[in-house]
Design a protein around this motif. Structure first.
Motif, PDB file in Angstrom:
ATOM      1  N   GLU A   1       0.376  -1.309   0.318  1.00 65.17           N
ATOM      2  CA  GLU A   1      -0.142   0.040   0.246  1.00 65.17           C
ATOM      3  C   GLU A   1       0.850   1.248   0.333  1.00 65.17           C
ATOM      4  O   GLU A   1       1.566   1.316   0.684  1.00 65.17           O
ATOM      5  CB  GLU A   1      -0.949  -0.094   1.165  1.00 65.17           C
ATOM      6  N   PHE A   2       0.327   2.331  -0.712  1.00 62.30           N
ATOM      7  CA  PHE A   2       1.025   3.314  -1.208  1.00 62.30           C
ATOM      8  C   PHE A   2       0.260   4.529  -1.055  1.00 62.30           C
ATOM      9  O   PHE A   2      -0.858   4.878  -1.978  1.00 62.30           O
ATOM     10  CB  PHE A   2       2.098   3.387  -2.017  1.00 62.30           C
ATOM     11  N   ASP A   3       1.266   5.527  -0.570  1.00 65.35           N
ATOM     12  CA  ASP A   3      -0.201   6.685  -0.947  1.00 65.35           C
ATOM     13  C   ASP A   3       0.299   7.746  -1.668  1.00 65.35           C
ATOM     14  O   ASP A   3      -0.270   8.369  -1.935  1.00 65.35           O
ATOM     15  CB  ASP A   3       0.599   7.983   0.514  1.00 65.35           C
ATOM     16  N   LEU A   4       1.926   7.215  -2.524  1.00 71.61           N
ATOM     17  CA  LEU A   4       2.229   7.959  -3.767  1.00 71.61           C
ATOM     18  C   LEU A   4       3.267   7.937  -4.480  1.00 71.61           C
ATOM     19  O   LEU A   4       4.208   6.877  -3.729  1.00 71.61           O
ATOM     20  CB  LEU A   4       2.719   9.622  -2.929  1.00 71.61           C
TER      21      LEU A   4
ATOM     22  N   LEU B   1      -4.011   6.279  -6.755  1.00 72.47           N
ATOM     23  CA  LEU B   1      -3.048   6.705  -5.891  1.00 72.47           C
ATOM     24  C   LEU B   1      -2.239   8.021  -6.988  1.00 72.47           C
ATOM     25  O   LEU B   1      -2.499   8.154  -7.823  1.00 72.47           O
ATOM     26  CB  LEU B   1      -2.619   5.244  -6.817  1.00 72.47           C
ATOM     27  N   PRO B   2      -2.445   8.956  -6.553  1.00 71.76           N
ATOM     28  CA  PRO B   2      -1.554   9.521  -6.934  1.00 71.76           C
ATOM     29  C   PRO B   2      -0.055   9.374  -7.365  1.00 71.76           C
ATOM     30  O   PRO B   2       1.177   8.779  -6.316  1.00 71.76           O
ATOM     31  CB  PRO B   2      -0.882  10.638  -5.983  1.00 71.76           C
ATOM     32  N   ILE B   3       0.416   9.988  -8.675  1.00 71.10           N
ATOM     33  CA  ILE B   3       1.415   9.916  -9.216  1.00 71.10           C
ATOM     34  C   ILE B   3       2.019  11.095  -9.573  1.00 71.10           C
ATOM     35  O   ILE B   3       1.981  11.880  -9.973  1.00 71.10           O
ATOM     36  CB  ILE B   3       1.794   8.881 -10.677  1.00 71.10           C
TER      37      ILE B   3
ATOM     38  N   ILE C   1      -0.131  14.045  -1.794  1.00 73.81           N
ATOM     39  CA  ILE C   1      -0.619  12.896  -0.498  1.00 73.81           C
ATOM     40  C   ILE C   1      -1.629  12.875   0.849  1.00 73.81           C
ATOM     41  O   ILE C   1      -2.453  12.164   0.827  1.00 73.81           O
ATOM     42  CB  ILE C   1       0.663  13.014   0.317  1.00 73.81           C
ATOM     43  N   ASP C   2      -1.667  14.826   0.698  1.00 73.29           N
ATOM     44  CA  ASP C   2      -3.354  15.016   1.447  1.00 73.29           C
ATOM     45  C   ASP C   2      -4.329  15.242   0.979  1.00 73.29           C
ATOM     46  O   ASP C   2      -5.232  14.678   1.536  1.00 73.29           O
ATOM     47  CB  ASP C   2      -2.820  16.730   1.964  1.00 73.29           C
ATOM     48  N   LEU C   3      -4.312  15.267  -0.519  1.00 71.44           N
ATOM     49  CA  LEU C   3      -5.775  15.006  -1.531  1.00 71.44           C
ATOM     50  C   LEU C   3      -5.927  14.010  -1.555  1.00 71.44           C
ATOM     51  O   LEU C   3      -7.261  13.005  -1.210  1.00 71.44           O
ATOM     52  CB  LEU C   3      -5.024  15.736  -2.895  1.00 71.44           C
ATOM     53  N   TYR C   4      -5.179  12.749  -1.346  1.00 69.22           N
ATOM     54  CA  TYR C   4      -5.398  11.588  -1.684  1.00 69.22           C
ATOM     55  C   TYR C   4      -5.683  10.626  -0.077  1.00 69.22           C
ATOM     56  O   TYR C   4      -6.595  10.043  -0.179  1.00 69.22           O
ATOM     57  CB  TYR C   4      -4.126  10.374  -1.709  1.00 69.22           C
ATOM     58  N   ARG C   5      -4.924  11.224   1.216  1.00 70.20           N
ATOM     59  CA  ARG C   5      -5.750  10.828   2.424  1.00 70.20           C
ATOM     60  C   ARG C   5      -6.739  11.108   2.310  1.00 70.20           C
ATOM     61  O   ARG C   5      -7.896  10.364   2.895  1.00 70.20           O
ATOM     62  CB  ARG C   5      -5.040  11.150   3.333  1.00 70.20           C
TER      63      ARG C   5
END
Length: 465
Positions: free
Chosen positions: A61-64, A95-97, A138-142
């Motif tokens: 699992e990854f956040d970015l 997933l943000p890339i 990461i803030d947007l993704y979480r």
């Protein structure tokens, strides 16, 4: 009325570390990014080629993700990275890339963004700008993940009733002792008993007593799930996994992560789905329908059935290895006819509940009505008592419930001529006989009646069976 003992609230879970996947074919670039992100408190994993990227995303699992667009020394077009972006979309479309290349151009940046990248940075990068991009994404993704989870939890829990566990009879004391012993543990529990005995209430009590009580208990009526949606309900799906999959969906196992999952009517899970359920219980790993990405879940599983699972297993209808996983401890709930001392307490609880709901000034039961309830066989157990008291509250014209308000005439209906019975009385009688003939097995009874499992469940709930 027995309430769970108060326990010390567990310490709040530590926040999960932010995890970043770095993909670049140059070791010095990977190391520079690792050191930069480590100083900011990020956990990183670094890989050197597209194949390793796919393997990492399928198992972790990854956040970015920070990824290069070129992986061969003689390549400058960025096509390798563009192709990789397409593959990543099939694994985790949210997933943000952030893509990186030493051969940056506006055209390549636009193409990467069109293929799913969230931002673009050219090598050599500016540290502060890169960190700013990472923090923002990461803030947007979480935030998006929290919103997705809360929406799914709310749809399941908004109207969920939490009934009081009432049990003072002698027949219930062994159950109460077991509850106090195994409630605080993480042991999987199989709860058995006839329909309507209160298996979900026992499951809720186990959850409240556990260290997972700060997390939700997610309930799944496995017997009522159409076979075609079983995997989607339990494991979730990704957008486009099948015709009606218009958006990603969080499954019940993910919703119950670090909490409790209650699988009701477990005996009715089809054989071919039992293997998929067993795998999650054995490994804690699962994939959403349509995705190859493996997700880890930490779930305590409570299950319930009115069937004899040992018999079902010996006759080849239920996997013995799945029974072993579910049945670390078995709790059996006595039927209401074996705990008649609890009937007045339960009836008073339901009376208070429905008198408030329907705003009727009813003070109690006439002695003859109470006697009628104590003597009634209650084939539908506590659920039938609940429905009977609700009906009585609606039918009552005074400040006390009379025997006639309860509608307990089903025992005489069996001897009445069918032509003298109402359609509902005939339906009730047929369903009751089918359930008895098939030892409470919902699937078999539904087949005999020519109904789907979900249709039979609706009728059982209607009649308090």
């Amino acid at each position: 009325m027995t309430k769970p003992e108060e326990s010390v609230a567990p310490a709040p879970p530590k926040p999960e570390p932010v995890r970043v996947l770095i993909a670049d074919d140059q070791a010095d670039v990977r190391e520079a990014l690792r050191l930069l992100l480590k100083a900011e408190g990020y956990a990183t994993e670094a890989v050197s080629n597209p194949l390793a990227v796919i393997e990492a995303l399928q198992t972790g699992e990854f956040d970015l993700m920070l990824m290069d667009l070129n992986y061969h020394r003689d390549t400058t077009s960025g096509q390798e990275g563009i192709d990789l972006l397409l593959k990543i979309q099939g694994i985790d479309s949210k997933l943000p890339i952030v893509v990186m290349t030493a051969w940056g151009s506006v055209e390549l940046a636009v193409e990467a963004m069109r293929r799913g990248a969230r931002d673009f940075i050219q090598k050599p990068w500016d540290n502060q700008r890169l960190l700013s991009i990472i923090r923002t994404q990461i803030d947007l993704y979480r935030t998006m993940r929290r919103a997705e989870r809360l929406e799914a939890e709310n749809s399941l829990l908004r109207a969920q009733n939490r009934p009081v566990f009432i049990a003072e009879s002698k027949a219930m004391q062994p159950l109460l002792m077991l509850l106090s012993r195994i409630g605080p543990s993480d042991a999987n529990v199989l709860i058995t008993g006839e329909h309507g005995t209160g298996k979900e209430v026992v499951a809720q009590t186990l959850h409240v007593l556990s260290s997972r009580s700060s997390r939700p208990m997610i309930t799944v009526n496995t017997g009522g799930l159409p076979e075609g949606t079983f995997e989607s309900e339990l494991f979730g799906h990704i957008k486009g996994a099948f015709t009606d999959a218009r958006a990603d969906r969080v499954g019940r196992f993910e919703l119950a992560d670090h909490g409790t999952l209650f699988l009701d009517e477990i005996a009715n899970v089809p054989m071919k789905q039992q293997a998929k359920l067993l795998r999650v219980l054995e490994t804690g790993e699962m994939e959403r329908v349509g995705s190859s990405k493996t997700r880890k879940v930490d779930v305590r599983v409570l299950s319930a059935t009115n069937a004899d699972l040992k018999l079902e297993s010996s006759e080849g209808r239920f996997r013995s290895d799945l029974l072993f996983r579910l049945n670390t401890v078995e709790l059996h709930i006595p039927p209401l006819r074996e705990r008649r001392e609890d009937i007045p307490l339960l009836a008073s609880h339901f009376l208070k509940l429905y008198a408030e709901r329907y705003r009727k000034p009813i003070k109690g039961f006439e002695p003859a009505a109470l006697q009628r309830m104590v003597e009634h066989p209650w084939p539908g157990n506590v659920r039938e008592l609940d429905h009977s008291v609700e009906r009585a509250v609606l039918m009552s014209t005074g400040d006390q419930i009379l025997p006639g308000d309860l509608g307990l005439e089903s025992e005489r209906a069996g001897s009445a001529k069918i032509e003298d019975m109402s359609l509902e009385e005939v339906e009730y009688l047929l369903i009751k006989k089918a359930l008895s003939r098939h030892s409470g097995n919902i699937s078999h009874a539904a087949d005999a009646l020519g109904l789907s499992r979900s249709a039979l469940y609706r009728r059982m709930q209607k009649y308090g069976l």
